[in-house]
Design a protein around this motif. Structure first.
Motif, PDB file in Angstrom:
ATOM      1  N   GLN A 130       0.668  -1.446   0.064  1.00  0.00           N
ATOM      2  CA  GLN A 130      -0.005   0.262  -0.218  1.00  0.00           C
ATOM      3  C   GLN A 130       1.394   1.183  -0.279  1.00  0.00           C
ATOM      4  N   SER A 131       1.621   1.659   0.397  1.00  0.00           N
ATOM      5  CA  SER A 131       2.781   2.553   0.392  1.00  0.00           C
ATOM      6  C   SER A 131       3.375   2.727  -0.923  1.00  0.00           C
ATOM      7  N   VAL A 132       3.444   1.276  -2.255  1.00  0.00           N
ATOM      8  CA  VAL A 132       3.497   1.986  -3.185  1.00  0.00           C
ATOM      9  C   VAL A 132       2.406   2.971  -3.998  1.00  0.00           C
ATOM     10  N   SER A 133       2.512   4.002  -4.617  1.00  0.00           N
ATOM     11  CA  SER A 133       1.393   5.279  -5.277  1.00  0.00           C
ATOM     12  C   SER A 133       1.552   4.169  -6.541  1.00  0.00           C
ATOM     13  N   ARG A 134       0.102   4.007  -7.332  1.00  0.00           N
ATOM     14  CA  ARG A 134       0.172   3.322  -8.841  1.00  0.00           C
ATOM     15  C   ARG A 134      -0.722   4.763  -8.943  1.00  0.00           C
ATOM     16  N   TRP A 135      -0.372   4.462 -10.701  1.00  0.00           N
ATOM     17  CA  TRP A 135      -1.768   4.878 -11.880  1.00  0.00           C
ATOM     18  C   TRP A 135      -1.806   3.427 -12.671  1.00  0.00           C
ATOM     19  N   SER A 136      -2.604   4.117 -13.652  1.00  0.00           N
ATOM     20  CA  SER A 136      -3.034   3.190 -14.870  1.00  0.00           C
ATOM     21  C   SER A 136      -3.285   4.250 -15.919  1.00  0.00           C
ATOM     22  N   SER A 137      -3.592   4.239 -16.936  1.00  0.00           N
ATOM     23  CA  SER A 137      -4.391   5.087 -17.818  1.00  0.00           C
ATOM     24  C   SER A 137      -5.850   3.802 -18.040  1.00  0.00           C
ATOM     25  N   LEU A 138      -5.448   2.935 -17.810  1.00  0.00           N
ATOM     26  CA  LEU A 138      -6.235   2.261 -18.140  1.00  0.00           C
ATOM     27  C   LEU A 138      -7.636   1.680 -16.861  1.00  0.00           C
ATOM     28  N   GLY A 139      -7.665   2.458 -15.671  1.00  0.00           N
ATOM     29  CA  GLY A 139      -8.157   2.696 -14.018  1.00  0.00           C
ATOM     30  C   GLY A 139      -7.950   1.422 -13.647  1.00  0.00           C
ATOM     31  N   SER A 140      -8.713   1.043 -12.508  1.00  0.00           N
ATOM     32  CA  SER A 140      -7.582  -0.143 -11.392  1.00  0.00           C
ATOM     33  C   SER A 140      -8.494  -1.132 -11.403  1.00  0.00           C
ATOM     34  N   GLN A 141      -9.849  -1.190 -12.197  1.00  0.00           N
ATOM     35  CA  GLN A 141     -10.686  -2.109 -12.306  1.00  0.00           C
ATOM     36  C   GLN A 141     -10.186  -3.845 -12.755  1.00  0.00           C
ATOM     37  N   PRO A 142     -10.085  -5.324 -12.659  1.00  0.00           N
ATOM     38  CA  PRO A 142     -10.074  -5.544 -13.582  1.00  0.00           C
ATOM     39  C   PRO A 142     -10.674  -5.596 -14.613  1.00  0.00           C
ATOM     40  N   PHE A 143     -10.384  -6.998 -15.658  1.00  0.00           N
ATOM     41  CA  PHE A 143     -11.113  -7.557 -16.338  1.00  0.00           C
ATOM     42  C   PHE A 143     -10.362  -8.355 -17.563  1.00  0.00           C
ATOM     43  N   GLU A 144     -11.816  -9.244 -18.137  1.00  0.00           N
ATOM     44  CA  GLU A 144     -10.917 -10.223 -19.156  1.00  0.00           C
ATOM     45  C   GLU A 144      -9.862  -9.660 -20.830  1.00  0.00           C
ATOM     46  N   GLU A 145      -9.580 -10.790 -21.023  1.00  0.00           N
ATOM     47  CA  GLU A 145      -8.967  -9.632 -22.111  1.00  0.00           C
ATOM     48  C   GLU A 145      -9.545  -9.615 -23.103  1.00  0.00           C
ATOM     49  N   ARG A 146      -8.669  -8.228 -23.762  1.00  0.00           N
ATOM     50  CA  ARG A 146      -9.628  -7.888 -25.071  1.00  0.00           C
ATOM     51  C   ARG A 146      -8.782  -7.859 -26.159  1.00  0.00           C
ATOM     52  N   VAL A 147      -8.960  -7.826 -26.969  1.00  0.00           N
ATOM     53  CA  VAL A 147      -8.404  -8.455 -28.507  1.00  0.00           C
ATOM     54  C   VAL A 147      -8.276  -7.395 -29.349  1.00  0.00           C
ATOM     55  N   GLY A 148      -6.789  -6.777 -29.455  1.00  0.00           N
ATOM     56  CA  GLY A 148      -7.079  -5.518 -30.914  1.00  0.00           C
ATOM     57  C   GLY A 148      -5.703  -4.590 -29.963  1.00  0.00           C
ATOM     58  N   LYS A 149      -5.263  -4.087 -30.423  1.00  0.00           N
ATOM     59  CA  LYS A 149      -4.446  -3.117 -30.455  1.00  0.00           C
ATOM     60  C   LYS A 149      -4.850  -1.551 -29.284  1.00  0.00           C
ATOM     61  N   VAL A 150      -3.964  -1.895 -27.904  1.00  0.00           N
ATOM     62  CA  VAL A 150      -4.123  -0.643 -27.462  1.00  0.00           C
ATOM     63  C   VAL A 150      -2.878  -0.260 -26.617  1.00  0.00           C
ATOM     64  N   GLU A 151      -3.317   0.857 -26.669  1.00  0.00           N
ATOM     65  CA  GLU A 151      -1.672   1.644 -25.761  1.00  0.00           C
ATOM     66  C   GLU A 151      -1.922   2.201 -24.282  1.00  0.00           C
ATOM     67  N   TRP A 152      -0.964   1.555 -23.291  1.00  0.00           N
ATOM     68  CA  TRP A 152      -1.907   2.419 -22.242  1.00  0.00           C
ATOM     69  C   TRP A 152      -0.174   2.277 -21.290  1.00  0.00           C
ATOM     70  N   GLU A 153      -0.292   3.464 -19.915  1.00  0.00           N
ATOM     71  CA  GLU A 153       0.532   3.661 -19.369  1.00  0.00           C
ATOM     72  C   GLU A 153       0.440   3.235 -17.832  1.00  0.00           C
ATOM     73  N   LEU A 154       1.154   3.438 -17.506  1.00  0.00           N
ATOM     74  CA  LEU A 154       1.509   2.476 -16.009  1.00  0.00           C
ATOM     75  C   LEU A 154       2.763   3.708 -15.264  1.00  0.00           C
ATOM     76  N   ALA A 155       2.155   3.653 -13.709  1.00  0.00           N
ATOM     77  CA  ALA A 155       3.675   4.870 -13.043  1.00  0.00           C
ATOM     78  C   ALA A 155       3.451   4.756 -11.907  1.00  0.00           C
ATOM     79  N   LEU A 156       4.266   4.302 -11.152  1.00  0.00           N
ATOM     80  CA  LEU A 156       4.542   3.739  -9.618  1.00  0.00           C
ATOM     81  C   LEU A 156       5.686   4.997  -8.890  1.00  0.00           C
ATOM     82  N   VAL A 157       5.866   5.036  -7.809  1.00  0.00           N
ATOM     83  CA  VAL A 157       6.745   5.955  -7.014  1.00  0.00           C
ATOM     84  C   VAL A 157       6.809   4.722  -5.844  1.00  0.00           C
ATOM     85  N   ILE A 158       7.785   4.069  -6.432  1.00  0.00           N
ATOM     86  CA  ILE A 158       8.256   3.437  -5.060  1.00  0.00           C
ATOM     87  C   ILE A 158       9.445   3.984  -3.928  1.00  0.00           C
ATOM     88  N   PRO A 159       8.635   4.166  -2.732  1.00  0.00           N
ATOM     89  CA  PRO A 159       9.632   4.315  -1.596  1.00  0.00           C
ATOM     90  C   PRO A 159      10.461   3.103  -1.219  1.00  0.00           C
TER      91      PRO A 159
END
Length: 217
Positions: A130-159
């Motif tokens: 919980q000490s690691v701050s996280r952000w994803s452009s795809l949000g935070s909810q799980p989902f099944e595989e989506r087939v097709g081109k996708v671009e996404w980003e992920l960022a972490l602040v790791i103490p």
């Protein structure tokens, strides 16, 4: 062996959501994760890059991915995130014989483990995760595989406290052995990419003998 200079940013409280714009402002460049180490069996190579900076007591990490499908099935931290669309950071922060695997899927579900080898690793407790701050452009909810081109980003602040079995002080002046990965073991097109190449016969990211170096300025 690849080497990377890690820029030091001013001390402050940074949240993962703000990292893309912060690193843009600071002129931190992207590095490619493009070594297809097991091309005969796993030739697929999505476009993946990362950039990294630090603030003495935290590592700031930003991934950018373009791939042919995306999935987030691991519904809780320390789950099987490597089977999803997953970016990974492995590193050796101290001279104690331990390396850490920090693996995060495309919706910010995180796994952190520590140990001397692939077997018998200790997973981080909830307080560390919980000490690691996280952000994803795809949000935070799980989902099944989506087939097709996708671009996404992920960022972490790791103490540095996320290295929960090691004593890690100020990052400035330190050199970490490290590697960065992109995988998706259960995707329509499984793949295993690394920043520093891994010269063995079968996929295995738990190989600190093939880590590169991070030089923290």
């Amino acid at each position: 062996m690849k080497q990377l200079i890690v820029k030091r940013l001013p001390q402050g409280h940074y949240e993962a959501e703000g990292l893309p714009s912060l690193l843009d402002e600071q002129g931190v460049a992207f590095e490619k994760i493009d070594c297809v180490d097991w091309a005969d069996d796993y030739p697929y190579a999505p476009k993946v890059e990362f950039r990294i900076a630090h603030t003495d007591d935290s590592i700031l990490l930003h991934y950018r991915v373009e791939e042919g499908s995306v999935a987030s099935l691991a519904g809780h931290d320390n789950g099987r995130v490597w089977e999803d669309s997953c970016c990974e950071f492995f590193s050796v922060p101290a001279a104690d014989g331990l390396y850490y695997n920090m693996e995060c899927n495309c919706t910010g579900t995180l796994l952190i483990g520590a140990g001397a080898g692939r077997e018998g690793r200790t997973l981080a407790p909830e307080s560390v995760l919980q000490s690691v701050s996280r952000w994803s452009s795809l949000g935070s909810q799980p989902f099944e595989e989506r087939v097709g081109k996708v671009e996404w980003e992920l960022a972490l602040v790791i103490p540095v406290s996320a290295y929960f079995r090691s004593k890690v002080g100020s990052l400035s002046g330190q050199v970490f052995k490290a590697n960065f990965y992109k995988c998706g073991d259960k995707l329509e097109r499984p793949h295993f990419l690394s920043w520093n190449p891994i010269d063995i016969a079968r996929p295995d990211f738990h190989r600190p003998d093939f880590f590169g170096e991070l030089h923290f300025r």
